[in-house]
Motif scaffolding. Structure first.
Motif, PDB file in Angstrom:
ATOM      1  N   GLY A   1       0.816  -1.202   0.000  1.00  0.00           N
ATOM      2  CA  GLY A   1       0.000   0.000   0.000  1.00  0.00           C
ATOM      3  C   GLY A   1       0.848   1.249   0.000  1.00  0.00           C
ATOM      4  O   GLY A   1       2.074   1.191   0.048  1.00  0.00           O
ATOM      5  N   THR A   2       0.143   2.364  -0.079  1.00  0.00           N
ATOM      6  CA  THR A   2       0.799   3.665  -0.049  1.00  0.00           C
ATOM      7  C   THR A   2       0.087   4.533   0.979  1.00  0.00           C
ATOM      8  O   THR A   2      -1.133   4.685   0.927  1.00  0.00           O
ATOM      9  CB  THR A   2       0.738   4.327  -1.442  1.00  0.00           C
ATOM     10  OG1 THR A   2       1.473   3.508  -2.352  1.00  0.00           O
ATOM     11  CG2 THR A   2       1.336   5.725  -1.409  1.00  0.00           C
ATOM     12  N   HIS A   3       0.866   5.029   1.905  1.00  0.00           N
ATOM     13  CA  HIS A   3       0.312   5.912   2.938  1.00  0.00           C
ATOM     14  C   HIS A   3       0.939   7.301   2.785  1.00  0.00           C
ATOM     15  O   HIS A   3       2.127   7.434   2.518  1.00  0.00           O
ATOM     16  CB  HIS A   3       0.606   5.368   4.332  1.00  0.00           C
ATOM     17  CG  HIS A   3      -0.206   4.156   4.681  1.00  0.00           C
ATOM     18  ND1 HIS A   3      -0.665   3.912   5.950  1.00  0.00           N
ATOM     19  CD2 HIS A   3      -0.657   3.115   3.926  1.00  0.00           C
ATOM     20  CE1 HIS A   3      -1.358   2.772   5.967  1.00  0.00           C
ATOM     21  NE2 HIS A   3      -1.352   2.271   4.748  1.00  0.00           N
ATOM     22  N   LEU A   4       0.110   8.317   2.970  1.00  0.00           N
ATOM     23  CA  LEU A   4       0.569   9.701   2.856  1.00  0.00           C
ATOM     24  C   LEU A   4       0.115  10.472   4.089  1.00  0.00           C
ATOM     25  O   LEU A   4      -1.036  10.348   4.514  1.00  0.00           O
ATOM     26  CB  LEU A   4      -0.027  10.351   1.599  1.00  0.00           C
ATOM     27  CG  LEU A   4       0.544   9.847   0.270  1.00  0.00           C
ATOM     28  CD1 LEU A   4      -0.430  10.149  -0.864  1.00  0.00           C
ATOM     29  CD2 LEU A   4       1.901  10.491  -0.016  1.00  0.00           C
ATOM     30  N   CYS A   5       1.026  11.243   4.622  1.00  0.00           N
ATOM     31  CA  CYS A   5       0.724  11.995   5.841  1.00  0.00           C
ATOM     32  C   CYS A   5       1.108  13.457   5.641  1.00  0.00           C
ATOM     33  O   CYS A   5       2.192  13.755   5.133  1.00  0.00           O
ATOM     34  CB  CYS A   5       1.525  11.409   7.018  1.00  0.00           C
ATOM     35  SG  CYS A   5       1.347  12.332   8.545  1.00  0.00           S
ATOM     36  N   ALA A   6       0.200  14.335   6.003  1.00  0.00           N
ATOM     37  CA  ALA A   6       0.528  15.770   6.043  1.00  0.00           C
ATOM     38  C   ALA A   6       0.529  16.188   7.502  1.00  0.00           C
ATOM     39  O   ALA A   6      -0.420  15.910   8.231  1.00  0.00           O
ATOM     40  CB  ALA A   6      -0.498  16.583   5.267  1.00  0.00           C
ATOM     41  N   ILE A   7       1.618  16.822   7.904  1.00  0.00           N
ATOM     42  CA  ILE A   7       1.749  17.166   9.317  1.00  0.00           C
ATOM     43  C   ILE A   7       2.138  18.627   9.452  1.00  0.00           C
ATOM     44  O   ILE A   7       2.891  19.157   8.631  1.00  0.00           O
ATOM     45  CB  ILE A   7       2.779  16.229   9.988  1.00  0.00           C
ATOM     46  CG1 ILE A   7       2.574  16.176  11.492  1.00  0.00           C
ATOM     47  CG2 ILE A   7       4.213  16.604   9.651  1.00  0.00           C
ATOM     48  CD1 ILE A   7       3.180  14.942  12.129  1.00  0.00           C
ATOM     49  N   GLU A   8       1.570  19.270  10.453  1.00  0.00           N
ATOM     50  CA  GLU A   8       1.941  20.650  10.727  1.00  0.00           C
ATOM     51  C   GLU A   8       2.836  20.661  11.961  1.00  0.00           C
ATOM     52  O   GLU A   8       2.471  20.113  12.990  1.00  0.00           O
ATOM     53  CB  GLU A   8       0.681  21.500  10.979  1.00  0.00           C
ATOM     54  CG  GLU A   8      -0.110  21.729   9.702  1.00  0.00           C
ATOM     55  CD  GLU A   8      -1.412  22.485   9.935  1.00  0.00           C
ATOM     56  OE1 GLU A   8      -1.748  22.750  11.106  1.00  0.00           O
ATOM     57  OE2 GLU A   8      -2.081  22.794   8.941  1.00  0.00           O
TER      58      GLU A   8
ATOM     59  N   PRO B   1       6.928   5.320   9.154  1.00  0.00           N
ATOM     60  CA  PRO B   1       7.784   6.113   8.252  1.00  0.00           C
ATOM     61  C   PRO B   1       7.045   7.255   7.568  1.00  0.00           C
ATOM     62  O   PRO B   1       7.644   8.311   7.327  1.00  0.00           O
ATOM     63  CB  PRO B   1       8.277   5.087   7.228  1.00  0.00           C
ATOM     64  CG  PRO B   1       7.367   3.904   7.347  1.00  0.00           C
ATOM     65  CD  PRO B   1       6.864   3.905   8.758  1.00  0.00           C
ATOM     66  N   ALA B   2       5.762   7.077   7.266  1.00  0.00           N
ATOM     67  CA  ALA B   2       5.024   8.177   6.614  1.00  0.00           C
ATOM     68  C   ALA B   2       5.015   9.401   7.522  1.00  0.00           C
ATOM     69  O   ALA B   2       5.226  10.526   7.063  1.00  0.00           O
ATOM     70  CB  ALA B   2       3.591   7.739   6.292  1.00  0.00           C
ATOM     71  N   VAL B   3       4.794   9.173   8.812  1.00  0.00           N
ATOM     72  CA  VAL B   3       4.705  10.300   9.742  1.00  0.00           C
ATOM     73  C   VAL B   3       6.085  10.936   9.950  1.00  0.00           C
ATOM     74  O   VAL B   3       6.231  12.157   9.904  1.00  0.00           O
ATOM     75  CB  VAL B   3       4.102   9.844  11.091  1.00  0.00           C
ATOM     76  CG1 VAL B   3       4.174  10.969  12.118  1.00  0.00           C
ATOM     77  CG2 VAL B   3       2.661   9.384  10.904  1.00  0.00           C
ATOM     78  N   VAL B   4       7.103  10.112  10.155  1.00  0.00           N
ATOM     79  CA  VAL B   4       8.423  10.699  10.418  1.00  0.00           C
ATOM     80  C   VAL B   4       8.978  11.356   9.151  1.00  0.00           C
ATOM     81  O   VAL B   4       9.600  12.421   9.223  1.00  0.00           O
ATOM     82  CB  VAL B   4       9.393   9.645  10.993  1.00  0.00           C
ATOM     83  CG1 VAL B   4      10.769  10.266  11.222  1.00  0.00           C
ATOM     84  CG2 VAL B   4       8.844   9.098  12.310  1.00  0.00           C
ATOM     85  N   ASN B   5       8.718  10.771   7.998  1.00  0.00           N
ATOM     86  CA  ASN B   5       9.109  11.450   6.756  1.00  0.00           C
ATOM     87  C   ASN B   5       8.453  12.826   6.666  1.00  0.00           C
ATOM     88  O   ASN B   5       9.077  13.795   6.227  1.00  0.00           O
ATOM     89  CB  ASN B   5       8.714  10.610   5.534  1.00  0.00           C
ATOM     90  CG  ASN B   5       9.746   9.514   5.230  1.00  0.00           C
ATOM     91  OD1 ASN B   5      10.892   9.585   5.689  1.00  0.00           O
ATOM     92  ND2 ASN B   5       9.336   8.522   4.465  1.00  0.00           N
ATOM     93  N   ALA B   6       7.199  12.895   7.098  1.00  0.00           N
ATOM     94  CA  ALA B   6       6.496  14.181   7.058  1.00  0.00           C
ATOM     95  C   ALA B   6       7.109  15.171   8.046  1.00  0.00           C
ATOM     96  O   ALA B   6       7.291  16.349   7.729  1.00  0.00           O
ATOM     97  CB  ALA B   6       5.011  13.982   7.355  1.00  0.00           C
ATOM     98  N   VAL B   7       7.461  14.690   9.216  1.00  0.00           N
ATOM     99  CA  VAL B   7       8.071  15.569  10.230  1.00  0.00           C
ATOM    100  C   VAL B   7       9.396  16.131   9.699  1.00  0.00           C
ATOM    101  O   VAL B   7       9.659  17.337   9.769  1.00  0.00           O
ATOM    102  CB  VAL B   7       8.298  14.796  11.551  1.00  0.00           C
ATOM    103  CG1 VAL B   7       9.214  15.578  12.479  1.00  0.00           C
ATOM    104  CG2 VAL B   7       6.964  14.500  12.234  1.00  0.00           C
ATOM    105  N   VAL B   8      10.217  15.249   9.146  1.00  0.00           N
ATOM    106  CA  VAL B   8      11.522  15.703   8.649  1.00  0.00           C
ATOM    107  C   VAL B   8      11.337  16.637   7.460  1.00  0.00           C
ATOM    108  O   VAL B   8      12.026  17.653   7.326  1.00  0.00           O
ATOM    109  CB  VAL B   8      12.422  14.497   8.280  1.00  0.00           C
ATOM    110  CG1 VAL B   8      13.728  14.971   7.664  1.00  0.00           C
ATOM    111  CG2 VAL B   8      12.696  13.646   9.520  1.00  0.00           C
ATOM    112  N   ASP B   9      10.353  16.327   6.619  1.00  0.00           N
ATOM    113  CA  ASP B   9      10.066  17.174   5.458  1.00  0.00           C
ATOM    114  C   ASP B   9       9.667  18.579   5.899  1.00  0.00           C
ATOM    115  O   ASP B   9      10.052  19.564   5.283  1.00  0.00           O
ATOM    116  CB  ASP B   9       8.946  16.511   4.639  1.00  0.00           C
ATOM    117  CG  ASP B   9       8.681  17.235   3.331  1.00  0.00           C
ATOM    118  OD1 ASP B   9       9.649  17.444   2.568  1.00  0.00           O
ATOM    119  OD2 ASP B   9       7.514  17.599   3.081  1.00  0.00           O
TER     120      ASP B   9
END
Lengths: 161, 838
Positions: free
Chosen positions: B653-660, B764-772
């Motif tokens: 699957g593919t998960h996508l996370c947008a985080i502020e 990883p989706a969440v931490v990738n978003a945090v680092v991004d």
């Protein structure tokens, strides 16, 4: 030992209890009301939530002696015969439970929440249930269930009014 | 977006009333059926283990070690024995010779060290929380009171808390044999060649922090005996495996031991265990001749339910300038804790095949060293090895994309196995049978609004908005449906991977299904009923599912590793097919037709081309009467089947996370989350959706909130739910979930398993978003969990580094605690990994 009288799910009990006995242990170990489970020992998880004189209370943070003279409703006291409470139905229909361990506490907390806010927003439900933890569902369906249960409760109230 | 999806789901949800009692001419499999299980769960009529009250039952409480490492020099239980209500008090010494050793069923390598593991410590304790004595009393309060009166003297030994230090020369030893539990390595392709002259190499070290599984139901055990036979009720995921293991370790013969898993309130791997408390409950009931119960408190549980993760991972990838992957190297240190429990050493190995993810490459190299420390043992936790692997490769793919100046989704597209290339044998040696990474990713991107969010991100970056937006992607697969027995055997796993089912047609036409799987929230009673309803043409409501009691379900391999449907559900189908064949033969006899002329549809067997037929219910009753059966036909239509697939299953699957992320406070808040999972064919979309939701929440927990923390003495600082934070409703958004369906080709249902998918993908989706979100400020990585403090420190440190004023106060502290602790550990760790594994 103190002697207390407490009504649980419509039945009055008179019990001698140690002053330190927790309400949840009175319910579970003495009265056999095992529908209310225990999930933690610090009042964080909310699994043991019951209605104490109509308001939600974590029964692990109430002493049995404090419940003297009170009316307690547990999840076992919600259904009328085989007809479930609207909140129970909503949890079932929205698939708002998996292992179901937190479910009695969630349902009891939700009923109290709806009493204060008959048509809660998603955010209101999320904040209102912050003290009830679930490890299976991710809460999406719980939030849907509570809002659906609220609507059904309002409808039921309108019918009986 | 959300509304659109909700409408779709609501359309699938069927009001129960119009289904009950209806023959299932319309197919059950694939329907969003509200669950059968719910009736007892929403009304409080469950049988949790702690609900069980037996006549004469006593309560057990354990005294637990307050020291991480110490010799026991004196035990005095006399004062405790004389307390009111106390029946018995025992120390480990009192059971020496009788208590055996807790089993490890996964001796992964030739060099594995499996230390003796007494359920109650006899002369040495090796972690805080290890049981050293127990009280048996008339109620739980009195049992707890008497613990205070037990006197134990300890001679402190040095704790061993850091994996890297544990492997250095001169480190204090956890066990005589040393602190290295095992080494394990394997490789595919020529890794040296892949890295030689590689235009781009990215190397990172990640800390997979120690987690506490935190099932809502605390563990509980009730044991009883009539002098001849023993019954153990336990909140366990594995009644069948547990029975075998207990028979082997306690000396109670298997045929006199019944294990029951009543309603079990969640597991996530934490109840996949043979525990000290289960063994001791049996020994206590044997010694005292009375039933005993033990229920853990949450603070006891946080100390002593086996923990998860706890690995130090060094991963490097080599790639061409255009982003094509050449090779991946993964070096791990894995913290075993003080002992090897049931599958402790196998957990990092389950990840070994997954560091290559969904990508094609020329070479792969994996090494792992298991390390003993004086902490609670680790073992399986939701995903077990695969979340760790997926995190490492998916975080590193983002770093590689950044290095190449490429969109992270585009980088993945360039490397993944294309839909037309399945079945595909990976460099790690697994054959992925089917998949469609393009479809899942395209769907996820559309639901997420990827382009719009990137535009908003650019705008916020340009405005130097204090609240930055980060976007994280994670594409994943996993090996699940833990099965092929032969493959598990080749990995030294101590049990098989098959599953058993039995389908019994009752005389009135109702059906009892016995399954070897042992659910604890997964909805097997509903899903298995759906499978049976279709296969036998009986109404859904006419099927009941029996499980979790070895006297009813006499064999099985239980529930973990997303194996239940993929192996157990298929076994149910196989048993139904046998029932159908028996019924067909009987129908031919009764209708005086040849078997070839009998066709089956909607629960009836009919002679082709004629109107005459018999329903399966009529046939069941006919076998009960047995007045007119074919020669040699045994009464009943029952059948048993086992299933042992040829391959694992590979959901993806593919998960996508947008985080502020508020760069001034470090607060991170998930704004939106989209998950498109492909779990193959779906039996019950409601159950799939629910499992994905819950899985995401658990993965988000690792990314943002959860960590089991020990202090420098080995005391745990996170013993309560106030210290160990699992996500609440207020911490999470409404997840948008959808799916694509690429059926598995290795089982007749086409199913792949779903229990762990969300947890594997989301971290990883969440931490990738945090680092991004923080990358423009110079942040390259953040150690999990990404708490506000850690994020604030990472920002502060990065800012200080960028302005060249890194010497001052808080920035330095920040670097010590967040950024460079990790870097430091990374460097030291990698040296040691090299030393240990090679």
């Amino acid at each position: 030992m103190p002697r207390i009288t407490v009504t649980v799910d419509g039945v009055e009990y008179e019990e001698e209890v140690e002053p330190r006995l927790l309400l949840v242990h009175l319910l579970r170990d003495r009265l056999g009301k095992t529908g209310t489970p225990i999930g933690c020992d610090t009042s964080n998880c909310g699994a043991c939530t019951v209605l104490l004189d109509g308001r939600s209370a974590k029964s692990c943070s109430v002493l049995a002696v404090q419940a003297d003279g009170s009316d307690v409703v547990t999840v076992e006291g919600l259904a009328r015969g085989e007809e479930w409470h609207p909140m129970q139905r909503a949890f079932h229909e929205e698939h708002a439970l998996q292992c179901g361990y937190c479910t009695p506490g969630m349902i009891m907390a939700a009923i109290d929440l709806v009493r204060d806010d008959p048509d809660p927003s998603e955010q209101a439900v999320r904040e209102g249930l912050e003290g009830n933890l679930c490890r299976c569902t991710g809460y999406c369906n719980i939030v849907r269930a509570v809002r659906r249960g609220a609507r059904e409760m309002a409808r039921q109230e309108a019918r009986t009014a | 977006m959300t509304e659109q999806l909700d409408a779709g789901l609501v359309g699938e949800r069927i009001a129960e009333s119009d289904q009950l009692g209806r023959p299932s001419a319309a197919h059950e499999v694939g329907r969003a059926r509200p669950r059968k299980e719910d009736a007892r769960l929403v009304t409080g009529r469950t049988m949790w283990t702690d609900n069980i009250q037996l006549p004469g039952m006593m309560y057990v409480a354990f005294l637990r070690s307050p020291m991480a490492h110490a010799r026991i020099t004196r035990v005095d239980t006399s004062a405790a024995r004389s307390q009111p209500g106390v029946v018995a008090v025992y120390s480990g010494q009192d059971f020496a010779g009788e208590q055996g050793s807790l089993p490890c069923a996964w001796p992964v390598s030739d060099d594995v060290v499996i230390p003796d593991h007494p359920p109650m410590a006899v002369d040495e304790v090796r972690y805080v929380g290890e049981a050293v004595a127990c009280v048996v009393a008339t109620d739980r309060y009195k049992a707890a009171d008497a613990l205070d009166a037990i006197e134990i003297d300890y001679e402190p030994l040095e704790p061993v808390l850091d994996m890297t230090e544990a492997l250095t020369e001169g480190s204090p030893k956890v066990h005589e044999a040393g602190n290295q539990a095992f080494t394990w390595k394997f490789a595919g392709g020529d890794i040296e060649e892949a890295f030689r002259d590689a235009p781009v190499v990215v190397e990172r070290t990640y800390v997979q922090q120690r987690l506490i599984p935190t099932a809502m139901e605390p563990r509980a055990v009730v044991a009883t005996t009539d002098g001849e036979t023993f019954t153990l009720y336990s909140a366990t995921q594995i009644p069948h495996v547990l029975r075998v293991m207990l028979a082997l370790t306690t000396g109670i013969p298997e045929h006199r031991l019944r294990v029951v898993a009543p309603d079990v309130g969640g597991g996530f791997g934490s109840k996949l265990q043979v525990t000290a408390e289960e063994v001791l409950a049996l020994l206590l009931t044997r010694r005292l001749g009375r039933p005993v119960k033990w229920t853990e408190s949450r603070s006891e549980g946080n100390l002593t339910v086996h923990h998860g993760r706890d690995q130090l991972q060094r991963i490097s990838v080599a790639a061409d300038r255009d982003g094509r992957l050449r090779g991946v190297r993964a070096d791990l240190l894995a913290d075993m804790g003080a002992y090897l429990m049931l599958v402790t050493p196998g957990v990092p190995l389950l990840g070994a095949f997954m560091y290559n993810g969904i990508y094609k490459m020329d070479a792969y190299d994996f090494r792992c060293t298991g390390v003993f420390t004086t902490k609670m043992p680790t073992d399986a936790y939701r995903g077990a090895g695969r979340p760790e692997a997926t995190f490492a490769i998916e975080r590193t793919m983002d770093e590689l994309a950044h290095e190449l100046g490429m969109d992270p989704v585009e980088l993945r597209r360039r490397n993944w196995i294309a839909h037309g290339e399945f079945p595909y044998t990976t460099i790690a040696g697994l054959t992925y049978d089917s998949g469609n990474y393009e479809a899942a990713t395209d769907r996820a991107l559309a639901l997420f609004g990827y382009e719009e969010l990137r535009a908003e991100q650019a705008d916020r970056r340009e405005r130097r908005d204090p609240v930055q937006l980060g976007i994280g992607v994670s594409t994943f697969t996993e090996m699940c449906g833990l099965a092929p027995s032969r493959v598990l055997g080749s990995l030294s796993y101590g049990a098989g991977g098959w599953e058993h089912a039995s389908v019994r047609m009752l005389p009135t036409g109702k059906v009892e299904v016995v399954t070897g799987t042992s659910p604890h929230g997964q909805g097997h009673e509903t899903a298995w009923s759906q499978i049976v309803a279709d296969a036998l043409g009986v109404p859904f409501a006419d099927v009941s599912v029996l499980h979790g009691d070895t006297s009813v379900s006499h064999k099985g391999m239980d529930t973990y590793g997303s194996r239940s449907l993929v192996v157990g559900g298929v076994a149910v189908l196989a048993a139904c097919e046998k029932v159908r064949e028996r019924a067909r033969n009987l129908a031919a006899h009764m209708l005086e037709a040849s078997v070839e002329d009998i066709e089956f549809a909607d629960g009836s067997f009919r002679v082709r081309g004629t109107g005459s037929g018999r329903t399966i219910q009529e046939l069941a009753l006919a076998t009960f009467a047995a007045h007119d059966l074919p020669d040699g036909f045994e009464p009943g239509l029952d059948a048993d089947a086992t299933f042992d697939p040829d391959n694992f299953s590979f959901p993806h699957g593919t998960h996508l996370c947008a985080i502020e992320v508020d760069t001034e406070t470090g607060q991170a808040r998930i704004r939106s989350y989209v998950a498109v999972d492909d779990v193959g064919s779906v039996v019950n979309p409601l159950i799939v959706e629910g499992q994905v939701h819950g899985g995401i929440a658990q993965g988000v927990g690792q990314a943002l909130f959860e960590e089991a923390v020990y202090d420098g003495e080995g005391n745990m600082l996170t013993t309560t739910m106030a210290d160990y934070l699992i996500p609440s409703a207020a911490d999470l958004p409404d997840f948008v979930t959808d799916r694509t369906e690429t059926p598995a080709t290795t089982n007749p249902l086409g199913v792949k398993g779903v229990g762990e998918a969300g947890t594997i993908a989301s971290t990883p989706a969440v931490v990738n978003a945090v680092v991004d979100a923080l990358r423009p400020l110079g942040v390259r990585d953040v150690r999990m969990p990404c708490t506000p403090e850690r994020l604030w420190r990472a920002v502060t440190e990065a800012r200080a580094a960028q302005t060249g004023s890194a010497q001052t106060g808080s920035a330095q502290t920040g670097s010590a605690q967040a950024g460079s602790t990790q870097t430091g550990a990374a460097q030291a760790g990698s040296t040691q990994i090299t030393g240990g594994a090679r």
